[in-house]
Design an enzyme around this catalytic site. Structure first.
Site, PDB file in Angstrom:
ATOM      1  N   HIS A 102       0.439   9.023 -15.280  1.00  0.00           N
ATOM      2  CA  HIS A 102      -0.319   8.233 -16.540  1.00  0.00           C
ATOM      3  C   HIS A 102      -1.760   8.853 -16.913  1.00  0.00           C
ATOM      4  O   HIS A 102      -2.089   8.679 -18.119  1.00  0.00           O
ATOM      5  CB  HIS A 102      -0.353   6.803 -15.803  1.00  0.00           C
ATOM      6  CG  HIS A 102       0.762   6.063 -15.609  1.00  0.00           C
ATOM      7  ND1 HIS A 102       0.955   5.136 -14.355  1.00  0.00           N
ATOM      8  CD2 HIS A 102       2.012   6.029 -16.416  1.00  0.00           C
ATOM      9  CE1 HIS A 102       2.263   4.821 -14.588  1.00  0.00           C
ATOM     10  NE2 HIS A 102       2.874   5.306 -15.352  1.00  0.00           N
ATOM     11  N   HIS A 103      -2.228   9.473 -15.763  1.00  0.00           N
ATOM     12  CA  HIS A 103      -3.479  10.119 -16.011  1.00  0.00           C
ATOM     13  C   HIS A 103      -3.936  11.427 -15.951  1.00  0.00           C
ATOM     14  O   HIS A 103      -4.640  12.088 -16.306  1.00  0.00           O
ATOM     15  CB  HIS A 103      -4.746   9.320 -15.291  1.00  0.00           C
ATOM     16  CG  HIS A 103      -4.824   7.757 -15.699  1.00  0.00           C
ATOM     17  ND1 HIS A 103      -4.053   7.121 -14.884  1.00  0.00           N
ATOM     18  CD2 HIS A 103      -5.430   7.207 -16.702  1.00  0.00           C
ATOM     19  CE1 HIS A 103      -4.552   5.528 -15.324  1.00  0.00           C
ATOM     20  NE2 HIS A 103      -5.151   5.928 -16.422  1.00  0.00           N
ATOM     21  N   GLN A 141       3.940   6.208  -7.473  1.00  0.00           N
ATOM     22  CA  GLN A 141       3.961   6.306  -6.074  1.00  0.00           C
ATOM     23  C   GLN A 141       5.208   5.491  -5.595  1.00  0.00           C
ATOM     24  O   GLN A 141       5.898   6.047  -4.837  1.00  0.00           O
ATOM     25  CB  GLN A 141       2.654   5.758  -5.366  1.00  0.00           C
ATOM     26  CG  GLN A 141       2.648   6.133  -3.820  1.00  0.00           C
ATOM     27  CD  GLN A 141       1.457   5.346  -3.196  1.00  0.00           C
ATOM     28  OE1 GLN A 141       0.545   5.455  -3.659  1.00  0.00           O
ATOM     29  NE2 GLN A 141       1.726   4.875  -2.062  1.00  0.00           N
ATOM     30  N   HIS A 169      -5.572   7.138  -5.299  1.00  0.00           N
ATOM     31  CA  HIS A 169      -5.204   7.557  -6.812  1.00  0.00           C
ATOM     32  C   HIS A 169      -6.794   7.777  -7.484  1.00  0.00           C
ATOM     33  O   HIS A 169      -7.461   6.987  -7.582  1.00  0.00           O
ATOM     34  CB  HIS A 169      -4.519   6.477  -7.499  1.00  0.00           C
ATOM     35  CG  HIS A 169      -2.960   6.119  -6.850  1.00  0.00           C
ATOM     36  ND1 HIS A 169      -2.139   6.379  -7.818  1.00  0.00           N
ATOM     37  CD2 HIS A 169      -2.579   5.834  -5.584  1.00  0.00           C
ATOM     38  CE1 HIS A 169      -1.112   6.171  -6.887  1.00  0.00           C
ATOM     39  NE2 HIS A 169      -1.371   5.764  -5.884  1.00  0.00           N
ATOM     40  N   CYS A 171      -7.316   8.263 -10.412  1.00  0.00           N
ATOM     41  CA  CYS A 171      -7.506   7.404 -11.694  1.00  0.00           C
ATOM     42  C   CYS A 171      -8.037   6.028 -11.298  1.00  0.00           C
ATOM     43  O   CYS A 171      -8.560   5.424 -12.199  1.00  0.00           O
ATOM     44  CB  CYS A 171      -6.133   7.359 -12.429  1.00  0.00           C
ATOM     45  SG  CYS A 171      -4.767   6.802 -11.332  1.00  0.00           S
TER      46      CYS A 171
HETATM   47 ZN   LIG Z   1      -3.136   7.019 -13.052  1.00  0.00          ZN
END
Ligand SMILES: [Zn+2]
Length: 209
Positions: A102-103, A141, A169, A171
């Site tokens: 996502h990041h 994950q 994480h 992020c």
């Molecule tokens: Zn993320």
């Protein structure tokens, strides 16, 4: 592939994902990354920055996203379980570097895997390689945990497999909620590990230092 559960477990890739060679991908990513840096206003004629687009492109294709390509999947040779070892084998604290899909920033953690052999065993280093292969792609994950467990089940031809991942994480730590102390734990238990007795033994082994 028609199985609903399996397909949702697979990393979403287009059918033409590997039509381009690694070198072609590196060239295209380099060009796009240069544009990102340029848009941010960075001076790409600066000595320190000018090699960055190529470094990033190479790192993506050859290192941190190396596990996207099925050709890079570790070859797992099964050995006959000659000793008839039928207890739990635990490989703990496997270093894990992945990337949040996502990041696109790092997920850093430890994986603990265990199995109870049937007819077959695999080399210990292969457990690490399976973890590494599924980590080196954009991930979430939960999916990574399931992918590693399924691969082990298939390779070892047993459902008696446990996988636990504890990870930080970046992020979450360095942006957004800025929580530097939280970590994420995911686990998958199959076969005998669904029973308390085996699960507790696994948990005891990975907690013992
Ligand atoms: Zn993320």
């Amino acid at each position: 592939m028609d199985d609903h559960i399996m397909s949702s477990l697979e990393t979403p890739l287009r059918p033409d994902a590997f039509d381009l060679s690694d070198n072609e991908k590196i060239e295209i990513i380099e060009e796009h990354f240069r544009k990102i840096m340029d848009t941010l206003g960075l001076d790409l004629t600066d000595d320190s920055l000018k090699g960055t687009p190529q470094r990033v492109a190479k790192m993506y294709v050859k290192e941190i996203f190396h596990g996207l390509h099925p050709a890079n999947k570790p070859v797992l040779r099964r050995f006959e379980n000659k000793y008839k070892y039928n207890h739990m084998l635990v490989e703990r604290d496997i270093t894990l570097y992945s990337s949040c899909e996502h990041h696109f920033v790092p997920i850093i953690g430890k994986a603990h895997v265990a199995y109870i052999p049937n007819e077959h065993v695999i080399g210990l280093s292969k457990l690490n390689r399976i973890v590494q292969y599924y980590a080196r792609r954009p991930q979430v994950q939960e999916r990574m945990t399931m992918q590693i467990a399924n691969e082990l089940k298939q390779s070892l031809q047993t459902d008696n497999v446990a996988v636990m991942i504890e990870a930080d994480h970046l992020c979450v730590m360095s942006r957004g909620v800025n929580d530097v102390t939280s970590s994420t734990i995911t686990a998958e238990y199959g076969g005998l590990f669904e029973q308390d007795q085996y699960r507790n033994e696994f948990l005891m082994h990975i907690r013992k230092k």
